[in-house]
Design an enzyme around this catalytic site. Sequence first.
Site, short mmCIF file in Angstrom:
data_model
loop_
_atom_site.label_atom_id
_atom_site.label_comp_id
_atom_site.label_asym_id
_atom_site.label_seq_id
_atom_site.Cartn_x
_atom_site.Cartn_y
_atom_site.Cartn_z
N TYR A 167 -11.05 -4.51 2.84
CA TYR A 167 -10.15 -4.06 3.90
C TYR A 167 -10.98 -3.84 5.15
O TYR A 167 -11.79 -2.93 5.20
CB TYR A 167 -9.48 -2.75 3.45
CG TYR A 167 -8.37 -2.23 4.36
CD1 TYR A 167 -8.45 -2.30 5.74
CD2 TYR A 167 -7.26 -1.61 3.80
CE1 TYR A 167 -7.45 -1.80 6.55
CE2 TYR A 167 -6.25 -1.09 4.61
CZ TYR A 167 -6.35 -1.18 5.97
OH TYR A 167 -5.38 -0.67 6.77
N ASP A 189 -6.39 9.56 9.75
CA ASP A 189 -5.06 9.13 10.18
C ASP A 189 -4.64 9.71 11.51
O ASP A 189 -4.92 10.86 11.83
CB ASP A 189 -4.02 9.50 9.11
CG ASP A 189 -4.11 8.58 7.91
OD1 ASP A 189 -4.05 7.35 8.11
OD2 ASP A 189 -4.27 9.08 6.78
N GLU A 232 0.86 -1.18 0.00
CA GLU A 232 0.00 0.00 0.00
C GLU A 232 0.89 1.23 0.00
O GLU A 232 1.71 1.41 0.90
CB GLU A 232 -0.89 0.03 1.25
CG GLU A 232 -2.12 -0.83 1.12
CD GLU A 232 -3.03 -0.69 2.34
OE1 GLU A 232 -3.86 -1.59 2.53
OE2 GLU A 232 -2.88 0.29 3.09
#
Lengths: 405, 278
Positions: B180, B65, B54
Amino acid sequence: MTNKFSNSYKSVPDKEGHFGIFGGRYVAETLMPLILQVEESYAQAKSDPEFSNELKYYLEHYVGRPSPLYFASRLTEFFGGAKVYFKRDELNHTGAHKINNCIGQILLARRMGKKRIIAETGAGQHGVATATVCALFGLECVIYMGAKDIERQAPNVFRMKLLGAEVIPVKSGTSTLKDAMNEALRDWVSSVDNTYYLIGTVAGPHPYPAMVRDFQSIIGQEVREQILKSEGRLPDTLVACIGGGSNAIGLFYDFLDETDINLIGVEAAGHGIKTGKHAASLNGGVPGVLHGNRTYLLQDDDGQILDAHSISAGLDYPGIGPEHSWLHDVGRVNYVSVQDSEALESFKLCSRLEGIIPALEPAHALSHVGRIAPKLPGDHILVVNMCGRGDKDVFTVADSLGVVI
Amino acid sequence: MNEVTTGRIEKKFKFLKKEGRAAFVPFIMAADPTLDLSLDILKGLPAAGADIIELGVLFSDPMADGPSIQAAGLRAKSAGANLRQTLSMVREFRKVDDVTPIILMGYYNPIYIYGNEKFLIDAKNSGVDGLIVVDLPPEEDKELCLPALKKGLHFIRLATPTTDENRISTVLNNTSGFVYYVSIAGVTGSKSASSEEVHSAVKNIKKYTELPIAVGFGIKTPEQAAIVSRAADAAVVGSAIVKVIEDNIDETGTPSDNLVDTVLEFVSSLSKGVRESR
């Protein structure tokens, strides 16, 4: 003028939250179920008379609505043209229009059973309003505020703490409003079960832009009633400053379909749009996607968001609510810009002539009024939204004028 | 509905099935800490045990994040990263490796500003296999997901602990390559989920799809990677790796001489955790 989407400017957003190409729901999957929940709960609340009654009660008895519509006779005389009225939302409890939205959303959060409230704030007005309603209803309150804003808005930081809120300084990115919003979103992702995110402006993912607009649109509704009473007719021009754009949409919304009324939004041009140090997303940005919606943004050619600049912390945001982007593109609202220096002049002028110390945000709107009012005839009725009081800004202004308090 | 994809992801999972183990998927931010060092790390990842890579695309406002990847972004920014350059990095990588799948991971705005159509063509031509765009939920599929699938790029969707039974089919619809699973409700690099939580979540998603399931967010050590690998088809590690980069830069911003080796050694240890788990 007609609008190609429908015959009403009030037909947006669609059910996916789009205002033309703007708006939408660009958020991480973790937040999607929550946002859908907010949307559903708000739709239910909107059609529940009990909710409307409760909202009405608090707006009247706690916020102090309706706010007056005041004829600013000395400024009118000074400009020597249009009749200038102030919609005095700075007289609301907590000193700005922000509380209109906070009361609405806190009642919604309560209906949803949420116990913890988070919010972002720039100038601190939304933070204070959020801390206030959390105190009122005994809810835990966490406010994210850029470290730079904490420095320049110290009185509001102290106010929030007095009201029982925890103020978390945000040092990531540029340490201003956009970073506070990032941090609030990060908090929300991490506390999905018990937390409600009380967004302060007409931005963010659907349904926030439409919901905040609905709660703020009482401003325009009152203006309609009040001006009919004092002048016997509707106004010719409405002027409001724009950061995210909640006070402006609140003033404009009720009048969107009366297309002979001029609507003018005033962005913050900072040191001037050409200098790159400004916060004028419509006049100096291009469409992009940030904080859950597509809208005009200040950004570079790689799609990286740029720092905004304005002397007014409340306008210091590199984006704007998606409905404004749409109203800009369809041409219903005219968006202009005013620099820091001009806003400072209006700040002083309004204080001396009307005995009203305006916040730096509406001082921008007033600057534009100063440009157009002298050229307009004496029977032209102009309403400017005095959306906040300037007590919070006296330190910033003193500093700009080289005065040590 | 897809055009033929490069097939690298499909081939990789087929191969791993034969091997009887999960994939190890490291994340690095393109151009962190510099363009050259980042390319060196990228090229070294397959030998260090990366099955799929990734590659993070810089965005100034990475809302999902945590501090480590935010810091990686700031380093990449000062190194002059941009999307064009990230694609050319993939092209450089493809000169030495044509089998390891590369997934670009990031946020929508840089792609939107690049131009969706042009981006999809350039990404495909550069050797990108799939995309993870954090802020494009199924509700906005028309934007990029459907055009990407049409161009033969995988669009890998995130499923999360908040994705309930009612929503899972919406999330899986139009997902390709793999799913994911974000194992915690939180930002990257924060808390870690328990192995029971991960196992039951993966089992649940498996009821609805035959796609491989990768698990990420909160995996920091070889041991945690091993635990996840027993349940999932792939384990993703990001923050812990970029933290090693951070730890190998001094106060003046100068990278240590053995930064690349140190990062790759850590990657090896994680991959060993995955390989020895079953």
